[in-house]
Scaffold this motif. Structure first.
Motif, PDB file in Angstrom:
ATOM      1  N   GLU A   1      67.721  -0.526  -0.622  1.00 30.76           N
ATOM      2  CA  GLU A   1      68.633  -0.148  -1.703  1.00 30.76           C
ATOM      3  C   GLU A   1      68.123   1.083  -2.449  1.00 30.76           C
ATOM      4  O   GLU A   1      68.892   2.008  -2.749  1.00 30.76           O
ATOM      5  CB  GLU A   1      68.787  -1.326  -2.674  1.00 30.76           C
ATOM      6  CG  GLU A   1      69.765  -1.096  -3.796  1.00 30.76           C
ATOM      7  CD  GLU A   1      69.849  -2.278  -4.747  1.00 30.76           C
ATOM      8  OE1 GLU A   1      70.075  -2.053  -5.944  1.00 30.76           O
ATOM      9  OE2 GLU A   1      69.678  -3.419  -4.283  1.00 30.76           O
TER      10      GLU A   1
ATOM     11  N   ILE B   1      72.438   9.132  -2.037  1.00 29.86           N
ATOM     12  CA  ILE B   1      73.833   9.224  -2.493  1.00 29.86           C
ATOM     13  C   ILE B   1      74.252  10.646  -2.867  1.00 29.86           C
ATOM     14  O   ILE B   1      75.316  11.109  -2.421  1.00 29.86           O
ATOM     15  CB  ILE B   1      74.098   8.245  -3.658  1.00 29.86           C
ATOM     16  CG1 ILE B   1      74.171   6.807  -3.111  1.00 29.86           C
ATOM     17  CG2 ILE B   1      75.396   8.584  -4.383  1.00 29.86           C
ATOM     18  CD1 ILE B   1      74.381   5.758  -4.181  1.00 29.86           C
TER      19      ILE B   1
ATOM     20  N   GLY C   1      71.030  -1.863   1.699  1.00 27.91           N
ATOM     21  CA  GLY C   1      71.088  -0.612   0.958  1.00 27.91           C
ATOM     22  C   GLY C   1      72.369   0.160   1.219  1.00 27.91           C
ATOM     23  O   GLY C   1      73.003   0.668   0.292  1.00 27.91           O
TER      24      GLY C   1
ATOM     25  N   MET D   1      69.948   4.765  -2.305  1.00 29.20           N
ATOM     26  CA  MET D   1      70.426   5.281  -3.583  1.00 29.20           C
ATOM     27  C   MET D   1      70.008   6.734  -3.767  1.00 29.20           C
ATOM     28  O   MET D   1      70.750   7.553  -4.306  1.00 29.20           O
ATOM     29  CB  MET D   1      69.903   4.415  -4.738  1.00 29.20           C
ATOM     30  CG  MET D   1      70.627   4.660  -6.047  1.00 29.20           C
ATOM     31  SD  MET D   1      70.234   3.437  -7.320  1.00 29.20           S
ATOM     32  CE  MET D   1      70.951   1.953  -6.643  1.00 29.20           C
TER      33      MET D   1
ATOM     34  N   THR E   1      63.996  -3.311 -10.021  1.00 28.11           N
ATOM     35  CA  THR E   1      63.988  -3.462  -8.568  1.00 28.11           C
ATOM     36  C   THR E   1      62.593  -3.821  -8.073  1.00 28.11           C
ATOM     37  O   THR E   1      62.423  -4.669  -7.194  1.00 28.11           O
ATOM     38  CB  THR E   1      64.461  -2.156  -7.888  1.00 28.11           C
ATOM     39  OG1 THR E   1      65.782  -1.849  -8.352  1.00 28.11           O
ATOM     40  CG2 THR E   1      64.496  -2.304  -6.386  1.00 28.11           C
TER      41      THR E   1
ATOM     42  N   VAL F   1      77.835   1.325  -5.634  1.00 30.58           N
ATOM     43  CA  VAL F   1      77.320   2.406  -6.484  1.00 30.58           C
ATOM     44  C   VAL F   1      78.205   3.642  -6.363  1.00 30.58           C
ATOM     45  O   VAL F   1      78.556   4.275  -7.365  1.00 30.58           O
ATOM     46  CB  VAL F   1      75.860   2.742  -6.120  1.00 30.58           C
ATOM     47  CG1 VAL F   1      75.364   3.918  -6.966  1.00 30.58           C
ATOM     48  CG2 VAL F   1      74.964   1.528  -6.329  1.00 30.58           C
ATOM     49  N   THR F   2      78.597   3.978  -5.126  1.00 28.24           N
ATOM     50  CA  THR F   2      79.505   5.107  -4.925  1.00 28.24           C
ATOM     51  C   THR F   2      80.843   4.843  -5.613  1.00 28.24           C
ATOM     52  O   THR F   2      81.460   5.753  -6.182  1.00 28.24           O
ATOM     53  CB  THR F   2      79.737   5.352  -3.417  1.00 28.24           C
ATOM     54  OG1 THR F   2      78.481   5.643  -2.801  1.00 28.24           O
ATOM     55  CG2 THR F   2      80.685   6.518  -3.187  1.00 28.24           C
TER      56      THR F   2
ATOM     57  N   TYR G   1      75.471  -1.957  -0.251  1.00 25.14           N
ATOM     58  CA  TYR G   1      75.585  -1.980  -1.711  1.00 25.14           C
ATOM     59  C   TYR G   1      75.756  -0.586  -2.288  1.00 25.14           C
ATOM     60  O   TYR G   1      76.671  -0.328  -3.075  1.00 25.14           O
ATOM     61  CB  TYR G   1      74.364  -2.665  -2.324  1.00 25.14           C
ATOM     62  CG  TYR G   1      74.499  -2.864  -3.816  1.00 25.14           C
ATOM     63  CD1 TYR G   1      75.231  -3.932  -4.311  1.00 25.14           C
ATOM     64  CD2 TYR G   1      73.931  -1.970  -4.716  1.00 25.14           C
ATOM     65  CE1 TYR G   1      75.388  -4.106  -5.685  1.00 25.14           C
ATOM     66  CE2 TYR G   1      74.081  -2.133  -6.080  1.00 25.14           C
ATOM     67  CZ  TYR G   1      74.811  -3.209  -6.553  1.00 25.14           C
ATOM     68  OH  TYR G   1      74.969  -3.369  -7.920  1.00 25.14           O
ATOM     69  N   ASP G   2      74.883   0.345  -1.896  1.00 26.64           N
ATOM     70  CA  ASP G   2      74.904   1.681  -2.495  1.00 26.64           C
ATOM     71  C   ASP G   2      76.133   2.484  -2.092  1.00 26.64           C
ATOM     72  O   ASP G   2      76.763   3.135  -2.927  1.00 26.64           O
ATOM     73  CB  ASP G   2      73.639   2.457  -2.108  1.00 26.64           C
ATOM     74  CG  ASP G   2      72.390   1.858  -2.726  1.00 26.64           C
ATOM     75  OD1 ASP G   2      72.510   1.170  -3.742  1.00 26.64           O
ATOM     76  OD2 ASP G   2      71.297   2.082  -2.178  1.00 26.64           O
TER      77      ASP G   2
END
Length: 402
Positions: free
Chosen positions: A252, A259, A306, A256, A138, A314-315, A309-310
């Protein structure tokens, strides 16, 4: 893990994502501004990465894992990739460009799995050790996009020249990485394991099936962002576009980190809904923001990356992991990755190009203008449909696959 090994792995991640970040977000602008490509040709160029993402698991699972050390495969592929980029930077024909970028993405895509394999092979506790190494990717993406923005080369062939040199550097460096020999078993990964067909049992759960469909569909609007955001922001009078777009990667990283807290506070369904709502808001902002009178709207569109996407992708990976259980965990992740980044984004890339052409006009002098408000309302509408589908049919439960 030894400090020298950790540094090697961090350099590997940095070079790989530096190479990727140099061209991926800027390719659409280069094709349209630099080569005079159409929207359809641009969409086709982005679809090559989806094609490569579908093929890469077969290459890694059925060939690389069985016969060759991962670091040697990475070295050879990146040196080949540098050679392909040498020829790519010579072409001025958008149609010829497609075949070069297809060849290049086929050589690059396996890096994502190979790098993880090389890194995790050196770790005692990947859950704790891998993030500190992966984050260099990143950081590399942020660094290279800021370099591209600072020198205003986002629409120049220089973006691929940068990738050519760093691909060569990574190819040579890879041969000095820790040895990651082929798996001891002589049995290659089966077709079913690579496709993730063992995870089909998850579709017996209606909510997971809805989540899976939503994930594939939301990759269509995601493709619009990667293909057209840079050019859209540039034509909306925003300056130093690449520098400002890197705020999306900063966002992002920030979200993250949120989360774990958000999952315990709100649960899977609410987080996925927030991610979908963020996509809709983001595309509306891209469509109505202007770098002169309302640049803050464009900034909002960028930093929402962020959340988008996250909180969804990601979740979603975490949700898939929890639903699958240990027995089919790898198959489930392989299936969702193949379906989203392969099929979903491939379809989205093609549609994004067709939509851009539909809302483009050429004046008598040959200058092309784009109706970005209309363009961005298409992915916003798709995301809205997915949101309604998801709210109505998805219900969170903790049941795992048998």
């Amino acid at each position: 893990m030894r400090t020298t090994t950790k540094i090697q792995l961090m350099v590997m991640m940095f070079l790989m994502f530096f190479t990727w970040g140099a061209w991926y977000g800027q390719m659409g602008k280069y094709l349209i501004v630099g080569l005079g490509a159409s929207g359809d040709q641009t969409g086709n160029a982005y679809a090559t990465f989806s094609i490569a993402s579908i093929i890469a698991p077969f290459f890694v699972g059925m060939i690389s894992d069985r016969y060759f050390s991962a670091q040697k495969v990475m070295g050879v592929l990146n040196i080949i990739g540098a050679g392909i980029l040498y020829f790519l930077i010579q072409t001025k024909d958008p149609d010829a460009f497609f075949w070069y970028i297809l060849a290049y993405t086929l050589s690059f895509a396996p890096n994502l799995a190979l790098s993880s394999s090389i890194a995790m092979n050196q770790m005692q506790n990947p859950e704790k050790e891998f993030p500190s190494i992966r984050v260099l990717g990143t950081i590399a993406w942020i660094a290279v996009t800021n370099i591209v923005g600072y020198y205003a080369i986002g629409d120049k062939v220089t973006i691929f020249q940068i990738s050519m040199f760093t691909s060569l550097a990574l190819g040579i460096f890879a041969f000095f990485l820790p040895d990651t020999p082929p798996k001891a078993t002589a049995k290659a990964s089966s077709l079913g394991e690579i496709l993730g067909t063992e995870a089909f049992v998850l579709f017996k759960d209606r909510s997971y099936a809805i989540f899976f469909i939503a994930s594939v569909l939301v990759c269509i609007p995601l493709s619009f962002y990667y293909a057209h955001a840079n050019l859209s922001l540039t034509e909306s009078h925003m300056s130093s576009v690449e520098n400002k777009m890197s705020l999306g990667q900063v966002s992002e990283v920030f979200f993250m980190l949120l989360i774990p807290f958000a999952l315990s506070k709100f649960g899977i369904k609410k987080m996925l809904i927030v991610g979908l709502v963020a996509w809709i808001i983001r595309f509306v902002c891209f469509g109505y923001g202007d770098g002169i009178s309302s640049e803050w709207i464009l900034y909002l569109a960028i930093v929402l990356h962020g959340v988008c996407y996250d909180f969804f992708f990601v979740t979603g990976q975490i949700y898939t992991d929890n639903k699958a259980g240990d027995k089919i965990k790898n198959s489930a992740q392989g299936l969702i990755t193949l379906a989203t980044y392969g099929i979903g984004m491939g379809i989205g890339s093609k549609i994004s190009g067709i939509v851009l052409d539909k809302f483009s006009t050429t004046d008598a002098s040959g200058a092309v203008t784009h109706d970005w408000t209309s363009v961005w309302m298409v992915p916003a509408g798709i995301a809205a449909v997915v949101l309604v589908l998801f709210i109505v049919f998805f219900s969170e439960n903790k049941t795992k696959a048998a």
